[in-house]
Write a protein that holds these residues in place. Sequence first.
Motif, short mmCIF file in Angstrom:
data_model
loop_
_atom_site.label_atom_id
_atom_site.label_comp_id
_atom_site.label_asym_id
_atom_site.label_seq_id
_atom_site.Cartn_x
_atom_site.Cartn_y
_atom_site.Cartn_z
N GLU A 1 0.83 -1.20 0.00
CA GLU A 1 0.00 0.00 0.00
C GLU A 1 0.87 1.26 0.00
O GLU A 1 0.58 2.23 -0.72
CB GLU A 1 -0.94 0.00 1.20
CG GLU A 1 -1.99 -1.10 1.13
CD GLU A 1 -3.05 -0.97 2.18
OE1 GLU A 1 -4.23 -1.25 1.89
OE2 GLU A 1 -2.71 -0.58 3.32
N ASP B 1 -2.32 4.91 9.29
CA ASP B 1 -2.72 4.35 8.01
C ASP B 1 -2.33 5.31 6.89
O ASP B 1 -2.84 6.44 6.83
CB ASP B 1 -4.23 4.13 8.02
CG ASP B 1 -4.74 3.50 6.74
OD1 ASP B 1 -3.91 3.25 5.83
OD2 ASP B 1 -5.95 3.25 6.65
N TYR C 1 0.06 6.07 -7.28
CA TYR C 1 -1.10 6.94 -7.05
C TYR C 1 -0.91 8.30 -7.73
O TYR C 1 0.15 8.92 -7.63
CB TYR C 1 -1.32 7.12 -5.55
CG TYR C 1 -2.46 8.05 -5.21
CD1 TYR C 1 -3.74 7.82 -5.71
CD2 TYR C 1 -2.26 9.16 -4.39
CE1 TYR C 1 -4.79 8.67 -5.37
CE2 TYR C 1 -3.29 10.00 -4.06
CZ TYR C 1 -4.56 9.76 -4.56
OH TYR C 1 -5.60 10.59 -4.25
N TRP D 1 -6.76 0.71 -9.01
CA TRP D 1 -5.51 0.41 -8.29
C TRP D 1 -4.34 0.35 -9.28
O TRP D 1 -3.25 0.88 -9.01
CB TRP D 1 -5.67 -0.91 -7.55
CG TRP D 1 -4.43 -1.49 -6.93
CD1 TRP D 1 -3.65 -2.47 -7.44
CD2 TRP D 1 -3.85 -1.12 -5.67
NE1 TRP D 1 -2.60 -2.75 -6.58
CE2 TRP D 1 -2.70 -1.93 -5.49
CE3 TRP D 1 -4.18 -0.19 -4.68
CZ2 TRP D 1 -1.89 -1.85 -4.36
CZ3 TRP D 1 -3.36 -0.11 -3.55
CH2 TRP D 1 -2.24 -0.92 -3.39
N LYS E 1 -12.20 -4.52 0.47
CA LYS E 1 -11.46 -4.02 -0.69
C LYS E 1 -9.96 -4.08 -0.49
O LYS E 1 -9.21 -4.60 -1.32
CB LYS E 1 -11.91 -2.59 -1.00
CG LYS E 1 -11.25 -1.99 -2.25
CD LYS E 1 -10.01 -1.18 -1.96
CE LYS E 1 -9.33 -0.69 -3.24
NZ LYS E 1 -8.14 0.12 -2.99
N ARG E 2 -9.48 -3.57 0.62
CA ARG E 2 -8.03 -3.47 0.80
C ARG E 2 -7.37 -4.85 0.89
O ARG E 2 -6.27 -5.05 0.39
CB ARG E 2 -7.72 -2.61 2.03
CG ARG E 2 -8.18 -1.17 1.85
CD ARG E 2 -7.92 -0.31 3.06
NE ARG E 2 -6.49 -0.05 3.25
CZ ARG E 2 -6.03 0.86 4.12
NH1 ARG E 2 -6.88 1.58 4.84
NH2 ARG E 2 -4.73 1.04 4.26
N GLN E 3 -8.07 -5.78 1.52
CA GLN E 3 -7.51 -7.12 1.63
C GLN E 3 -7.42 -7.80 0.27
O GLN E 3 -6.40 -8.38 -0.09
CB GLN E 3 -8.36 -7.97 2.59
CG GLN E 3 -7.88 -9.40 2.76
CD GLN E 3 -6.50 -9.50 3.39
OE1 GLN E 3 -6.13 -8.65 4.21
NE2 GLN E 3 -5.74 -10.50 3.01
N GLU F 1 -8.73 5.87 0.88
CA GLU F 1 -9.67 4.75 0.92
C GLU F 1 -10.97 5.18 1.61
O GLU F 1 -11.00 6.15 2.36
CB GLU F 1 -9.06 3.56 1.67
CG GLU F 1 -7.84 2.94 1.00
CD GLU F 1 -8.21 2.06 -0.17
OE1 GLU F 1 -9.41 1.90 -0.47
OE2 GLU F 1 -7.27 1.52 -0.80
N TRP G 1 2.42 1.62 -3.43
CA TRP G 1 1.43 2.14 -4.39
C TRP G 1 1.25 3.64 -4.21
O TRP G 1 1.19 4.40 -5.18
CB TRP G 1 0.11 1.40 -4.18
CG TRP G 1 -1.00 1.90 -5.06
CD1 TRP G 1 -1.28 1.52 -6.33
CD2 TRP G 1 -2.02 2.86 -4.71
NE1 TRP G 1 -2.39 2.18 -6.81
CE2 TRP G 1 -2.86 3.01 -5.84
CE3 TRP G 1 -2.28 3.60 -3.56
CZ2 TRP G 1 -3.95 3.88 -5.83
CZ3 TRP G 1 -3.37 4.46 -3.55
CH2 TRP G 1 -4.19 4.60 -4.69
N ASN H 1 -5.62 -4.58 -2.53
CA ASN H 1 -4.33 -4.00 -2.18
C ASN H 1 -3.33 -5.03 -1.69
O ASN H 1 -2.18 -5.03 -2.12
CB ASN H 1 -4.51 -2.95 -1.07
CG ASN H 1 -5.47 -1.84 -1.45
OD1 ASN H 1 -6.20 -1.93 -2.42
ND2 ASN H 1 -5.48 -0.78 -0.66
N ILE H 2 -3.75 -5.90 -0.77
CA ILE H 2 -2.82 -6.80 -0.10
C ILE H 2 -2.64 -8.11 -0.88
O ILE H 2 -1.53 -8.47 -1.26
CB ILE H 2 -3.31 -7.12 1.33
CG1 ILE H 2 -3.58 -5.83 2.11
CG2 ILE H 2 -2.29 -8.00 2.05
CD1 ILE H 2 -2.38 -4.90 2.21
N LEU I 1 -3.18 5.31 3.84
CA LEU I 1 -4.24 5.52 2.86
C LEU I 1 -5.53 6.03 3.50
O LEU I 1 -6.59 5.97 2.88
CB LEU I 1 -4.52 4.23 2.09
CG LEU I 1 -3.34 3.60 1.34
CD1 LEU I 1 -3.80 2.38 0.55
CD2 LEU I 1 -2.68 4.60 0.41
#
Length: 637
Positions: free
Chosen positions: A30, A357, A38, A468, A164-166, A363, A33, A169-170, A359
């Motif tokens: 993250e 965090d 970004y 992403w 979403k992030r899991q 996010e 990115w 992103n991850i 993001l």
Amino acid sequence: MSHPASTPAAPPESLPPAPAASPAGGQDPERYWLEHVYKGGSRQLTVRAVIAGMLIGMVMCLSNLYVILKTGWSMGVTITACILAFAVFSGLKGLGLFKKEFSPLENNAMGSVASAAGYMTGGGNMAAVPALLLLTGTLPSAGWLVVWFAVISALGVFAAIPIKRQLVNIEALPFPTGTATAATINALHGHGEEARGKAWLLGGAGLLGAFVAMLRELRSVWLSTHAPSWLQPPLIPSKLSVPFLSIRGRPAGDWGLSFDLSLLLIGAGALMNWKTGWSLLLGALLTYGFLAPAMVDQGYIAEVSFKAINTWTLWTGAAMLVSSGVLSFAFQWRSVARSFKALSGLFGKKDEGAAADPLAGIECPPAWFPLGFAVLGPVAVGLMAYLFQIPVWAGVLALPLAVVMGVIAARVTGETDTTPTKALGPVTQLVYGGLAPGNVAANVMSANATGGVGLHAADLLTDLKSGWLLGANPRQQFIGQLFGVVAGAAIVVPVFKLLVPDASVLGSEDFPAPGVLVWAGVSKMLSVGLQALHPSARVGALCGALLGVALVLLDRWAPKAAKPYIPSPSGFGLSIVLPGSSSISFFIGAAIAEVLRRRKPKLAEAAVMPVGSGFIAGESLMGIALVMLKAFKYMPK
């Protein structure tokens, strides 16, 4: 994004420069990115992107509505919308109406809006509601149905937030359609000639599809009374039968084995994979060439017509589609297990000592998920009770079930590019068949609720995958998705009511609506039991279910060299409930595309997707226009 019985995404030519997996050296993906991909200062969710997305999405929603009533298919939206938007804005800029370029991230944001609107026909929406009409003969008013679709779809958008992030992103799940969309946007905005070529192919194919539909369907009092004989409507026939071929002493065309002069069906076939295409042909030949004639001889089918044949074969095809879909889904148990693990993590304790965090300002805040369900959940339960007489307790139960289904659907889509509506819908119907026996509305519309949430959660995550890869702001895409939900709900309901004024239209040769018949059949079976079926239809259903299971097992365990020769259970099952002429046209489109892929791969890569999509859009929109002319009495029926 693919859906049950839908098209796979076109494979990307080249991926955009973004971390498809964790960066080297164990760096936080993250943070990597945020620092390297970004593009926070770029134009994204602009007013023109929102308006274009809503308008294009509404047009594609109408196209999908027509197609799904014709074929049971849901067609891809996002890639076609991105090509179309690029072409439109490039043309407007050339005319001097816009000074600023339509940027890649604007196109991506526009795609989020358009996909939410265009897929309003999926997730069971245009299967459950017509099925309810078929089973009960009535529907709520158009205004209430718009609210219902919008609320259920918005719940799906909120259900995507905590996972979403899991997933994106991850774990960096592939979400193939999202990846292909990002590659398409990069190609459009990076290679002018290629972009213009695809746009011209899409537009030209659309015009040709509309023209053929007009020649086939146009009726006019003036033409009938004033035109010379060679101009008498219809100017081309709707079907071509094979001469001298007969079955049981009747022309093969009487049994449905003819060629449907529809560029929509040929275009849809071109977007299928080859295995599905030839499976449709095989199923049609066996169903209408052997099974139906045998059942007519036995007296189980009353007459040689599509409606009479389909009334019997429906149970065989529906059982095959449901059994194969549920078993295929069961083999994805690892995805389901990972989904539940992710779901349990939503309610775990947060590490107070964790670093800030990176993001947090980009996010969607995690609190939006419970807040969205706290606001929209009671509305959904109230609508279930008021519109469909579903007990409040049953409506309340549908909400956590919808979240679970949404999480599962999102992960399965991320890993396989197929949203498992045809498996999750019957599962929900089975649950409510046991909890509320005999309540047809609860059975159908609870499955609509869970299916709609699942589809729109998966759709948003597919769009967020492309964002992403391109460096887009996910919070802006989330907001864009809500605009699309409103646009899709507003357009799909009134046009559906125009196309389907009563239940007699469904299951006809004009609108076979196979997905509708399957949902209605499953609900009827769970509500009244198998004893309501004719004994021969029960045998047919059992055979269909066993065949669906057998084909899934064969495809899973057969040697690799044998797998291309095992029929697709979804293609085979669908051919049993579609007119034979439709399956034959699907096959022709798939065969043309396969020949091109093998002999001219570069031409296939450049042309198959835009031409196929153009045929579908052109004919479907012309078909709707002609229906509207008939409805408002500007053209004889």
